[in-house]
Design an enzyme around this catalytic site. Structure first.
Site, PDB file in Angstrom:
ATOM      1  N   CYS A 160       0.861  -1.180   0.000  1.00  0.00           N
ATOM      2  CA  CYS A 160       0.000   0.000   0.000  1.00  0.00           C
ATOM      3  C   CYS A 160       0.897   1.229   0.000  1.00  0.00           C
ATOM      4  CB  CYS A 160      -0.890  -0.018   1.239  1.00  0.00           C
ATOM      5  SG  CYS A 160      -1.847   1.504   1.454  1.00  0.00           S
ATOM      6  N   CYS A 186       0.288   3.292   3.641  1.00  0.00           N
ATOM      7  CA  CYS A 186       0.724   2.808   4.960  1.00  0.00           C
ATOM      8  C   CYS A 186       1.854   1.784   4.878  1.00  0.00           C
ATOM      9  CB  CYS A 186      -0.442   2.248   5.764  1.00  0.00           C
ATOM     10  SG  CYS A 186      -1.081   0.663   5.183  1.00  0.00           S
ATOM     11  N   CYS A 223      -0.864 -10.708  -7.456  1.00  0.00           N
ATOM     12  CA  CYS A 223      -1.266 -11.862  -6.654  1.00  0.00           C
ATOM     13  C   CYS A 223      -1.213 -11.435  -5.187  1.00  0.00           C
ATOM     14  CB  CYS A 223      -0.313 -13.015  -6.949  1.00  0.00           C
ATOM     15  SG  CYS A 223      -0.825 -14.597  -6.279  1.00  0.00           S
TER      16      CYS A 223
END
Length: 154
Positions: free
Chosen positions: A120, A123, A143
């Site tokens: 991400c 974060c 994946c």
């Protein structure tokens, strides 16, 4: 274990920990280890913060077919539109493209292979890996570990 091997192994572990700590401070959303542990289950923490992998076929999100958005469990950032999800046959939720400005990547040379890790961008939570064997139009297969994601139906 020979002394030299031990020293080299310990040095690598310390360097990896230092790199992770430096990287953690580079994200918009940061939490202490205690805060992450309080908000995540043991399995979620192992994947998202320690870059482990959940067992193939263990995520209910692998079979999710509805329209919607997959967001980061760590900070709720929208990551993938369900329209880009496909059945890769691997046992993990797979997508051929992320949403714009949603993810970051880095080289992952663990497990004796060179891979590209996906995290991400807000974060830093580990999501999974991206491979060059996906469908058109991108040819990519993101994946992902289902425990890193939250599905929000349209």
């Amino acid at each position: 274990m020979k002394r030299r091997t031990f020293i080299l192994s310990a040095t690598s572990l310390i360097a990896a920990g230092s790199a992770r700590a430096a990287q953690e401070g580079a994200f918009e959303v940061t939490r202490s280890e205690e805060e992450w542990r309080a908000m995540l289950s043991d399995a979620e923490y192992a994947v998202m913060r320690d870059e482990k992998t959940e067992r193939a076929g263990s995520s209910a999100l692998n079979d999710e077919k509805r329209s919607g958005i997959y967001a980061c469990r760590g900070c709720d950032l929208p990551l993938y539109d369900a329209s880009t999800k496909f059945d890769s046959g691997t046992g993990w939720p797979s997508f051929y493209a992320p949403l714009p400005n949603a993810i970051g990547t880095k080289d992952d040379n663990s497990l004796f292979a060179r891979r590209t890790e996906v995290h991400c961008r807000r974060c830093g939570s580990h999501l999974g890996h991206v491979f060059d064997d996906g469908p058109t139009p991108t040819g990519k297969r993101h994946c992902l570990n289902g425990v890193s994601l939250v599905f929000k139906a349209a």
